[in-house]
Every structure is written in C-alpha cells, then in structure tokens.
Design an enzyme around this catalytic site. Structure first.
Site, PDB file in Angstrom:
ATOM      1  N   CYS A  62       0.863  -1.177   0.000  1.00 38.22           N
ATOM      2  CA  CYS A  62       0.000   0.000   0.000  1.00 38.22           C
ATOM      3  C   CYS A  62       0.896   1.222   0.000  1.00 38.22           C
ATOM      4  O   CYS A  62       2.069   1.151   0.375  1.00 38.22           O
ATOM      5  CB  CYS A  62      -0.939   0.026   1.204  1.00 38.22           C
ATOM      6  SG  CYS A  62      -2.306   1.186   0.970  1.00 38.22           S
ATOM      7  N   CYS A 119      -0.061   4.241   1.501  1.00 35.75           N
ATOM      8  CA  CYS A 119      -0.506   5.237   2.484  1.00 35.75           C
ATOM      9  C   CYS A 119       0.602   5.670   3.442  1.00 35.75           C
ATOM     10  O   CYS A 119       0.631   6.822   3.863  1.00 35.75           O
ATOM     11  CB  CYS A 119      -1.738   4.758   3.237  1.00 35.75           C
ATOM     12  SG  CYS A 119      -1.517   3.226   4.141  1.00 35.75           S
ATOM     13  N   LYS A 177     -12.348  -4.691   1.948  1.00 34.44           N
ATOM     14  CA  LYS A 177     -11.812  -3.872   3.034  1.00 34.44           C
ATOM     15  C   LYS A 177     -12.717  -2.668   3.219  1.00 34.44           C
ATOM     16  O   LYS A 177     -12.930  -1.888   2.296  1.00 34.44           O
ATOM     17  CB  LYS A 177     -10.396  -3.419   2.679  1.00 34.44           C
ATOM     18  CG  LYS A 177      -9.818  -2.470   3.709  1.00 34.44           C
ATOM     19  CD  LYS A 177      -8.370  -2.165   3.438  1.00 34.44           C
ATOM     20  CE  LYS A 177      -7.842  -1.141   4.433  1.00 34.44           C
ATOM     21  NZ  LYS A 177      -6.429  -0.860   4.212  1.00 34.44           N
ATOM     22  N   ARG A 190      -3.436   3.591  12.355  1.00 33.79           N
ATOM     23  CA  ARG A 190      -3.076   4.832  11.651  1.00 33.79           C
ATOM     24  C   ARG A 190      -2.120   5.671  12.464  1.00 33.79           C
ATOM     25  O   ARG A 190      -1.259   6.354  11.930  1.00 33.79           O
ATOM     26  CB  ARG A 190      -4.329   5.607  11.298  1.00 33.79           C
ATOM     27  CG  ARG A 190      -5.042   4.865  10.203  1.00 33.79           C
ATOM     28  CD  ARG A 190      -6.141   5.637   9.570  1.00 33.79           C
ATOM     29  NE  ARG A 190      -6.809   4.753   8.622  1.00 33.79           N
ATOM     30  CZ  ARG A 190      -7.997   4.982   8.117  1.00 33.79           C
ATOM     31  NH1 ARG A 190      -8.645   6.076   8.460  1.00 33.79           N
ATOM     32  NH2 ARG A 190      -8.521   4.139   7.268  1.00 33.79           N
ATOM     33  N   ARG A 243     -11.205   7.866   3.614  1.00 30.80           N
ATOM     34  CA  ARG A 243     -10.962   6.798   2.649  1.00 30.80           C
ATOM     35  C   ARG A 243     -12.271   6.218   2.106  1.00 30.80           C
ATOM     36  O   ARG A 243     -12.275   5.202   1.412  1.00 30.80           O
ATOM     37  CB  ARG A 243     -10.179   5.672   3.320  1.00 30.80           C
ATOM     38  CG  ARG A 243      -8.802   6.068   3.820  1.00 30.80           C
ATOM     39  CD  ARG A 243      -7.901   4.834   3.829  1.00 30.80           C
ATOM     40  NE  ARG A 243      -6.875   4.839   4.849  1.00 30.80           N
ATOM     41  CZ  ARG A 243      -5.743   5.513   4.764  1.00 30.80           C
ATOM     42  NH1 ARG A 243      -5.501   6.287   3.725  1.00 30.80           N
ATOM     43  NH2 ARG A 243      -4.850   5.446   5.733  1.00 30.80           N
ATOM     44  N   GLU A 245     -16.779  -7.692  -4.996  1.00 34.22           N
ATOM     45  CA  GLU A 245     -15.345  -7.362  -4.897  1.00 34.22           C
ATOM     46  C   GLU A 245     -14.494  -8.640  -4.888  1.00 34.22           C
ATOM     47  O   GLU A 245     -13.461  -8.720  -5.542  1.00 34.22           O
ATOM     48  CB  GLU A 245     -15.072  -6.584  -3.599  1.00 34.22           C
ATOM     49  CG  GLU A 245     -15.448  -5.107  -3.642  1.00 34.22           C
ATOM     50  CD  GLU A 245     -14.396  -4.271  -4.377  1.00 34.22           C
ATOM     51  OE1 GLU A 245     -13.470  -4.843  -4.969  1.00 34.22           O
ATOM     52  OE2 GLU A 245     -14.530  -3.040  -4.352  1.00 34.22           O
ATOM     53  N   LYS A 272     -11.884  -7.502   5.920  1.00 32.23           N
ATOM     54  CA  LYS A 272     -11.274  -6.671   6.949  1.00 32.23           C
ATOM     55  C   LYS A 272     -12.140  -5.468   7.232  1.00 32.23           C
ATOM     56  O   LYS A 272     -12.577  -4.835   6.277  1.00 32.23           O
ATOM     57  CB  LYS A 272      -9.904  -6.214   6.436  1.00 32.23           C
ATOM     58  CG  LYS A 272      -9.191  -5.259   7.339  1.00 32.23           C
ATOM     59  CD  LYS A 272      -7.942  -4.772   6.676  1.00 32.23           C
ATOM     60  CE  LYS A 272      -7.346  -3.675   7.531  1.00 32.23           C
ATOM     61  NZ  LYS A 272      -6.245  -3.030   6.893  1.00 32.23           N
ATOM     62  N   SER A 287      -6.434  -3.545  14.377  1.00 27.08           N
ATOM     63  CA  SER A 287      -5.856  -2.869  15.538  1.00 27.08           C
ATOM     64  C   SER A 287      -6.892  -2.432  16.574  1.00 27.08           C
ATOM     65  O   SER A 287      -6.692  -2.601  17.775  1.00 27.08           O
ATOM     66  CB  SER A 287      -5.028  -1.664  15.082  1.00 27.08           C
ATOM     67  OG  SER A 287      -5.814  -0.761  14.327  1.00 27.08           O
TER      68      SER A 287
HETATM   69  C1  PBG Z   1      -2.895   0.172   4.886  1.00 24.74           C
HETATM   70  C2  PBG Z   1      -3.464  -0.684   5.940  1.00 24.74           C
HETATM   71  C3  PBG Z   1      -4.269  -0.312   7.032  1.00 24.74           C
HETATM   72  C4  PBG Z   1      -4.414  -1.463   7.816  1.00 24.74           C
HETATM   73  C5  PBG Z   1      -3.742  -2.490   7.160  1.00 24.74           C
HETATM   74  N1  PBG Z   1      -3.194  -1.993   6.000  1.00 24.74           N
HETATM   75  C6  PBG Z   1      -4.788   1.002   7.436  1.00 24.74           C
HETATM   76  C7  PBG Z   1      -5.835   1.682   6.690  1.00 24.74           C
HETATM   77  O1  PBG Z   1      -6.379   1.236   5.691  1.00 24.74           O
HETATM   78  O2  PBG Z   1      -6.121   2.796   7.127  1.00 24.74           O
HETATM   79  C8  PBG Z   1      -5.171  -1.538   9.108  1.00 24.74           C
HETATM   80  C9  PBG Z   1      -4.708  -2.584  10.030  1.00 24.74           C
HETATM   81  C10 PBG Z   1      -5.227  -2.457  11.421  1.00 24.74           C
HETATM   82  O3  PBG Z   1      -6.000  -1.549  11.785  1.00 24.74           O
HETATM   83  O4  PBG Z   1      -4.838  -3.313  12.230  1.00 24.74           O
HETATM   84  N2  PBG Z   1      -3.668   0.466   3.809  1.00 24.74           N
END
Ligand code: PBG
Length: 328
Positions: free
Chosen positions: A121, A123, A196, A206, A218, A234, A249, A275
């Site tokens: 990714c 980000c 996702k 984040r 997002r 998807e 997710k 998380s």
């Molecule tokens: C990156 C990504 C994210 C997570 C995994 N890959 C963050 C997001 O999309 O903001 C989240 C993982 C977590 O919260 O444990 N794109």
C-alpha cells in the site's frame, strides 16, 4: 423426542467431552503476525497504541521472526515506514527500503519455516497518507496501479512469498499479477484485501503507521459498512483478476460477510482482526474488566467459526503459546 431423553448438557460435562465435541479448532498455523518495520538500526520500541507490539528496524526483525517460527504460526505480514514520505511514494519500491531489507533478513532467519507476507500500500509512503495518487478531491485509481505493481515486484525481489494489496483500487490485483509475471515472479502469490471496509477500527494502526489521510477520508475507495452483496462482487472480481487468497477486513463487525464469503467461494479466505479490535480488548483487560486470554481466544475462534482459514492478528505469537505452540 426431546427432553428428558435429549440433554445437550451431557457433552459439556467435562473438559475432555467439550474438547471432543468442539466444532471449530484454532491452530497456530492459521495465525499471521503483523510486524512493523521502521528505518534505522537497533530500533526496538514499544508501540503505545498497540500494547505488546513493537517497531523494529530491519536488523532486529530476525529475533521476532525466530519467535514466530518457534511459536509455530503460519506467517508474518510486514508493514513498513519509510525514512521520508514523498509526493510520489517512491520509497515504497526502494530495493533498500525497510520492508525490503526486513524481508531479506526474515528469509535468512526463517528459511521455509513460515510464510512471508508483505502489505502493499502507499498510504505510509505518500505525504498525504492516502492509498494512492491524489488528484483533486479524490484518489486517481488508474494512475496508482502501475505504482502498486512496482512495489509488489520490489517485495518479490526481496523474497516475499505473498504480496497483500490493501489499497482497494479497482483492477489492482490484475495490475499486480501482470507486473509480477512480467518481471519473472510467477511464483509470488497475491492475498488481496478484497473486502476492506472504511472502518473506525483502524484507529490505532493509523497512529502506528502515521498514515491518517489528509483532506478527505478513505470512504471514496474503501467499502461502505452497510454493504454485503458488494463484498461478494469485490471478491469475485479479485479472484477473476488472479488473487490466490482473499481477505475480509475488519473481522468482528463483518463476521456475516466472512461467513457468506466462506460459503460462496472456494478460494482460501483470510480475515484481519484489526488494531481497534485488539486495542479494545487490551484497554478493557488493563482495567481488569475482562480476561484478555479468554477474550482473545474467543474472538479468534469466532473468526474461524465464521469461515476464515487464516487470521491476521496482533495476538498471533501469544495465542500460539496459549494453544500449545508447535505441538498444537
Ligand atoms: C494500509 C493498511 C491499514 C491497515 C492495514 N493496512 C490502514 C488503513 O487502511 O487505514 C489496518 C490494520 C489495522 O487496523 O490493524 N492500507
């Protein structure tokens, strides 16, 4: 025929009977541990938002990987932070970037003892924190695709077994598959974060990845929480484009999505116990309001019961210990 001939309590009467009758079994080999790689040397620092997790520099990843191998878990998934964020995210495909270095170190340590997975990714690498190239008030889907392909190739070059794109751009699985094959990495697998959702439960991550998006959220590219049929669409698209495994997710607020995906598709299915889901239990347990171990195992079991064969979780190594490690 009902009560008194039928007494479901009989099979709950002892630990051996409960064990025998269990419909779902949690095994360390299903668990995937996230690891956070940061620039520098000799860095090993607690992550405040994720108690029990650490930032590690690439030279320290070996110890964490050795622990994961010892625990008998199925794999680790690496997330990286660059030295410097930029407008084009170039550091994401740097052959000497923290994730690429960590992949090499992890391979030296683990050999073939567990799967190496790497999150793909942008980000954490782009200055504005979005998952792709920003144009005006949104993320430019098609301009982002070749960059993701490049990042995936740099991970494959460094020895990853599986790349895991988490950006939610349309067509990215096909673009990544094409880029990998074009560069001779036909054997690198793709675990796509197919469904996702734009979720509040990524909050702690984040902060950890310093990847909170600027300007707008997002919601324009990640999925809308009310939608289940769309998740099936998807997943279908990602499988058609060449995903080897697909992920839902977050996990807990989306167990229905997971269940439906498990019944509909024969592709290997993963779930990400994110998380916020981990932090909620940690924070509550810290107040003495619940038992962390029991709550964590109950959560992980529920995700398996819903149909995931692989679970990404911050408890992976610890839970493997609770389950009896490699002997489980
Ligand atoms: C990156 C990504 C994210 C997570 C995994 N890959 C963050 C997001 O999309 O903001 C989240 C993982 C977590 O919260 O444990 N794109």
């Amino acid at each position: 025929m009902g009560f008194p001939a039928q007494r479901p309590r009989r099979l709950r009467g002892s630990a051996v009977l409960r064990r025998l009758a269990a419909e779902t079994r949690l095994h360390p080999a299903s668990l995937i541990q996230p690891l956070f790689v940061v620039p520098g040397r000799n860095v090993e620092k607690e992550i405040p938002a994720l108690p029990g997790q650490r930032y590690l520099s690439a030279d320290r990843i070996g110890t964490a990987v050795a622990r994961a191998v010892e625990a008998g878990i199925g794999g680790v998934i690496l997330f990286g932070q660059p030295e410097r964020k930029s407008a084009d995210g170039q550091s994401a495909w740097d052959a000497k970037g923290p994730v690429q270095e960590a992949l090499r170190a992890a391979r030296r340590e683990a050999g073939g003892a567990l799967a190496l997975i790497s999150d793909v990714c942008l980000c954490a690498y782009l200055s504005h924190g979005h998952c792709g190239v920003v144009k005006g008030e949104g993320v430019d889907n098609d301009a982002t695709l070749p960059i993701l392909g490049r990042v995936a190739c740099s991970h494959a070059e460094a020895g990853t077994d599986v790349v895991a794109p988490s950006d939610m751009m349309d067509g990215r699985v096909g673009a990544i598959r094409g880029a990998l094959d074009g560069a001779g990495f036909q054997g690198a697998a793709i675990l796509s974060y197919a469904a996702k959702y734009a979720s509040a439960f990524y909050g702690p991550f984040r902060e950890v990845a310093d990847s909170a998006p600027e300007g707008f959220g997002r919601e324009g590219y990640q999925m809308d929480p009310p939608n289940r049929a769309e998740a099936m669409r998807e997943i279908t698209l990602d499988i058609e484009e060449g995903a080897d495994a697909v992920m839902v997710k977050p996990a807990l607020a989306y167990l229905d999505v997971l269940r439906e995906a498990a019944t509909r598709f024969d592709a290997p299915l993963a779930a990400y116990n994110v998380s916020g889901e981990y932090a909620m239990v940690k924070a509550t347990a810290a107040r003495g309001w619940l038992d962390e171990r029991r709550a964590a195992l109950e959560i992980l079991t529920s995700i398996r019961r819903a149909g995931a064969s692989m679970i990404v979780t911050y408890w992976a190594v610890e839970a493997a210990g609770w389950l009896g490690g490699r002997r489980a």
